[in-house]
Motif scaffolding. Structure first.
Motif, PDB file in Angstrom:
ATOM      1  N   GLY A 200      -5.692  -5.565  -1.077  1.00 23.49           N
ATOM      2  CA  GLY A 200      -4.255  -5.302  -1.183  1.00 23.49           C
ATOM      3  C   GLY A 200      -3.375  -6.167  -0.317  1.00 23.49           C
ATOM      4  N   VAL A 201      -3.956  -7.113   0.444  1.00 20.98           N
ATOM      5  CA  VAL A 201      -3.148  -8.004   1.289  1.00 20.98           C
ATOM      6  C   VAL A 201      -2.550  -9.099   0.413  1.00 20.98           C
ATOM      7  N   ILE A 202      -1.213  -9.270   0.481  1.00 21.91           N
ATOM      8  CA  ILE A 202      -0.564 -10.255  -0.383  1.00 21.91           C
ATOM      9  C   ILE A 202      -0.122 -11.496   0.381  1.00 21.91           C
ATOM     10  N   SER A 203       0.039 -11.391   1.694  1.00 18.43           N
ATOM     11  CA  SER A 203       0.429 -12.554   2.489  1.00 18.43           C
ATOM     12  C   SER A 203       0.230 -12.236   3.962  1.00 18.43           C
ATOM     13  N   ASN A 204       0.626 -13.191   4.806  1.00 15.86           N
ATOM     14  CA  ASN A 204       0.485 -13.035   6.249  1.00 15.86           C
ATOM     15  C   ASN A 204       1.770 -13.494   6.925  1.00 15.86           C
ATOM     16  N   LEU A 205       2.229 -12.720   7.895  1.00 15.39           N
ATOM     17  CA  LEU A 205       3.452 -13.061   8.623  1.00 15.39           C
ATOM     18  C   LEU A 205       3.216 -12.851  10.111  1.00 15.39           C
ATOM     19  N   ASP A 206       3.361 -13.905  10.898  1.00 13.41           N
ATOM     20  CA  ASP A 206       3.190 -13.832  12.349  1.00 13.41           C
ATOM     21  C   ASP A 206       1.873 -13.167  12.735  1.00 13.41           C
ATOM     22  N   GLY A 207       0.820 -13.467  11.999  1.00 13.52           N
ATOM     23  CA  GLY A 207      -0.498 -12.917  12.304  1.00 13.52           C
ATOM     24  C   GLY A 207      -0.760 -11.536  11.733  1.00 13.52           C
ATOM     25  N   MET A 208       0.216 -10.952  11.048  1.00 15.94           N
ATOM     26  CA  MET A 208       0.048  -9.616  10.468  1.00 15.94           C
ATOM     27  C   MET A 208      -0.249  -9.724   8.980  1.00 15.94           C
ATOM     28  N   ASN A 209      -1.192  -8.935   8.510  1.00 15.63           N
ATOM     29  CA  ASN A 209      -1.414  -8.829   7.071  1.00 15.63           C
ATOM     30  C   ASN A 209      -0.270  -8.052   6.446  1.00 15.63           C
ATOM     31  N   VAL A 210       0.302  -8.575   5.382  1.00 15.67           N
ATOM     32  CA  VAL A 210       1.409  -7.921   4.688  1.00 15.67           C
ATOM     33  C   VAL A 210       0.858  -7.176   3.482  1.00 15.67           C
ATOM     34  N   ILE A 211       1.166  -5.882   3.411  1.00 16.88           N
ATOM     35  CA  ILE A 211       0.711  -5.031   2.308  1.00 16.88           C
ATOM     36  C   ILE A 211       1.935  -4.447   1.615  1.00 16.88           C
ATOM     37  N   LYS A 212       1.931  -4.495   0.309  1.00 19.14           N
ATOM     38  CA  LYS A 212       3.046  -3.962  -0.483  1.00 19.14           C
ATOM     39  C   LYS A 212       2.571  -2.733  -1.251  1.00 19.14           C
ATOM     40  N   VAL A 213       3.314  -1.627  -1.124  1.00 24.82           N
ATOM     41  CA  VAL A 213       2.974  -0.401  -1.839  1.00 24.82           C
ATOM     42  C   VAL A 213       4.191   0.093  -2.607  1.00 24.82           C
ATOM     43  N   SER A 214       3.950   0.894  -3.589  1.00 28.22           N
ATOM     44  CA  SER A 214       5.037   1.456  -4.390  1.00 28.22           C
ATOM     45  C   SER A 214       5.913   2.367  -3.539  1.00 28.22           C
ATOM     46  N   SER A 215       7.197   2.347  -3.817  1.00 24.23           N
ATOM     47  CA  SER A 215       8.129   3.214  -3.084  1.00 24.23           C
ATOM     48  C   SER A 215       7.861   4.688  -3.356  1.00 24.23           C
ATOM     49  N   SER A 216       7.094   4.988  -4.407  1.00 26.17           N
ATOM     50  CA  SER A 216       6.775   6.387  -4.715  1.00 26.17           C
ATOM     51  C   SER A 216       5.733   6.963  -3.756  1.00 26.17           C
ATOM     52  N   ARG A 217       5.091   6.109  -2.955  1.00 27.86           N
ATOM     53  CA  ARG A 217       4.036   6.589  -2.048  1.00 27.86           C
ATOM     54  C   ARG A 217       4.488   6.655  -0.595  1.00 27.86           C
ATOM     55  N   VAL A 218       5.759   6.393  -0.332  1.00 24.93           N
ATOM     56  CA  VAL A 218       6.292   6.432   1.030  1.00 24.93           C
ATOM     57  C   VAL A 218       7.563   7.267   1.035  1.00 24.93           C
TER      58      VAL A 218
END
Length: 282
Positions: A200-218
């Motif tokens: 589920g990792v889509i990219s990396n920013l400043d050493g952090m793995n970026v994960i995108k989830v649906s707004s329905s789950r937050v």
């Protein structure tokens, strides 16, 4: 003369789009709940640093040149498995046959897990993490002009709390990810390994793995969350799914499922979670 047109049903099910769970990248399962419903974790204090009294002239009541001797605090955090959820449904044998075998037990169970169980567990875990985050600043309206500054505030807060730099995760929703891509200050490293992409990792920013989830789950006002997996314990004590073929009283299949799970943010590691609400999402 009336003509009855042919209606044709294809052996095809219009499935809903549902993403797999990504919570394992933000949480841990460090404790063993086998044989127990409750776990208590000790939180041990530390002693203050003193100037060593080399001459022995200012010794404390104990006469120690190291300073006054005191007991360490030892308290506990209690964690239970509070969620005990289940589901059940029947597939009649004729219903299965006369719908072109689209009502098939294995696919129906997989669909139930994908569209019912997994989203519920994810929403619960992310909700607990947002609620118990150690740093929750005032809500802001996230824009392309301020998104990077707000993310840097989060990483700075974790740096000041001496949270491990490796392993941090940035969780965003699709609208915020679009804002990030519009920011002139953000350079996303999309060169992510295939194994991480599958998780589920889509990219990396400043050493952090970026994960995108649906707004329905937050939570509905979710902006982004920076978290280290060490902070949240997310046990699944029981995941039991059964398919009964022709059980008593039923001509067909009875499908049953039960899952016992929970999510706890450790008191001494709350600062490893930074949750920023988005005014524009309210």
């Amino acid at each position: 003369m009336a003509i009855e047109l042919v209606t044709k049903y294809l052996p095809y099910v219009d499935e809903l789009f549902k993403a797999e769970s990504k919570k394992s990248l933000l949480t841990n399962d460090d404790f063993d709940w086998t044989g127990a419903n409750t776990i208590k974790v000790y939180k041990i204090g530390t002693s203050e640093m003193n100037d060593y009294d080399r001459a022995g002239t200012g010794s404390g009541a104990t006469g120690s040149r190291y300073g006054n001797v005191s007991n360490l605090d030892a308290t506990t955090q209690t964690m239970l498995v509070r969620k005990d959820r289940s589901f059940t449904f029947v597939i009649d044998k004729l219903d299965s046959d006369e719908t072109g075998s689209t009502l098939e037990p294995a696919s129906a169970l997989a669909r139930q897990l994908r569209e019912g169980t997994v989203p519920e567990v994810d929403s619960y875990v992310y909700g607990n993490m947002c609620e118990d985050a150690g740093t929750k600043p005032e809500p802001v309206t996230l824009t392309a002009d301020n998104i990077y500054t707000e993310i840097v505030k989060a990483t700075t807060a974790l740096d000041d709390a001496e949270v491990h730099e490796t392993g941090r995760v940035l969780l965003v929703v699709p609208t915020v990810y679009q804002i990030m891509k519009q920011s002139k200050e953000i350079v996303l490293n999309t060169n992510v390994g295939e194994d991480m992409r599958l998780k589920g990792v889509i990219s990396n920013l400043d050493g952090m793995n970026v994960i995108k989830v649906s707004s329905s789950r937050v939570p509905k006002d979710f902006g982004f969350m920076v978290a280290h997996p060490c902070a949240t314990v997310a046990p699944t004590k029981l995941a039991d799914y059964k398919t009964h073929d022709n059980p008593p009283g039923i001509s067909g299949y009875l499908i049953e499922g039960r899952i016992a799970y929970d999510a706890h943010v450790l008191d001494n590691k709350k600062k490893a979670i930074y949750y920023q609400q988005n005014k524009a999402a309210v």
